[in-house]
Design an enzyme around this catalytic site. Sequence first.
Site, PDB file in Angstrom:
ATOM      1  N   SER A 191       0.813  -1.228   0.000  1.00 24.15           N
ATOM      2  CA  SER A 191       0.000   0.000   0.000  1.00 24.15           C
ATOM      3  C   SER A 191       0.841   1.271   0.000  1.00 24.15           C
ATOM      4  O   SER A 191       0.439   2.284   0.579  1.00 24.15           O
ATOM      5  CB  SER A 191      -0.959   0.021   1.204  1.00 24.15           C
ATOM      6  N   ARG A 192       1.989   1.190  -0.605  1.00 28.92           N
ATOM      7  CA  ARG A 192       2.877   2.348  -0.751  1.00 28.92           C
ATOM      8  C   ARG A 192       3.383   2.893   0.598  1.00 28.92           C
ATOM      9  O   ARG A 192       3.847   4.023   0.680  1.00 28.92           O
ATOM     10  CB  ARG A 192       2.184   3.491  -1.540  1.00 28.92           C
ATOM     11  N   LEU A 193       3.253   2.093   1.666  1.00 25.71           N
ATOM     12  CA  LEU A 193       3.773   2.543   2.972  1.00 25.71           C
ATOM     13  C   LEU A 193       5.202   2.029   3.125  1.00 25.71           C
ATOM     14  O   LEU A 193       5.503   1.199   3.987  1.00 25.71           O
ATOM     15  CB  LEU A 193       2.854   2.055   4.106  1.00 25.71           C
TER      16      LEU A 193
END
Length: 213
Positions: A191-193
């Site tokens: 999730s692009r974290l």
Amino acid sequence: MSDALSKRQDYGSLSLEEGALLPDPLEQLTLWVKEADEAEIYEPNAMVLSTLDPDGEPSSRTVLLRGIDEHGLYFYTDYGSRKGLALLANPAVSVVFPWYRQHRQVIVYGHATPTNPEVSDAYFQTRPRGSQIGAWASDQSRPIDSRDLLEAKVQEMEARFAGDDAIPRPESWGGFLIEPQRMEFWAGRTSRLHDRISFQRDAEGWSVTRLQP
Ligand SMILES: Cc1cc2nc3c(=O)[nH]c(=O)nc-3n(C[C@H](O)[C@H](O)[C@H](O)COP(=O)(O)O)c2cc1C
């Protein structure tokens, strides 16, 4: 848009905890280059080097990391090339190691200065003879009218050094040492974290900061 431009990869769960990194970022970089090699990444030591020309224009290109020690990162090139002239005028650099398949990236910010001639001589002597001849034949980054002219220059140098066991290093060719001021280790997460851990040089050594993805 072509399919390639709209792809979205979901990155894995390989985490990057501050405490899991070695305290010296140069040692951590050495480890990641080794792990890229073990993962059979093509050219695991390739890095994209960005410089600033004297008029302020930025430029980037790939070079190969050829050495790393407590002082920094070493690469070799033609001092008269675009990057060579840029660095002799302004030593500021940034370097990116893009290990996409491993969902990893390292960025190094620092200053690059020419290595002493003995370091350049020693490395030049480890190069294959063809590459040594190439260094003599090519004025890197300068225009040439044709491939034939380049090959004629190679033949001229082969004749010049025919019979010589060792080819000396051209004075205009040698190493740069990049002394890092800041190094960022990036690991792709879901999730692009993503994880981003930044090392900043300070009076005591390195201070470590986590950056938002
Ligand atoms: C995988 C790869 C590795 C390269 N390694 C080097 C290198 O170690 N030294 C070098 O001078 N050029 C290397 N090059 C060529 C440079 O990318 C560049 O074309 C050349 O150095 C001229 O750059 P400049 O005109 O910006 O100075 C490499 C290119 C690739 C694709």
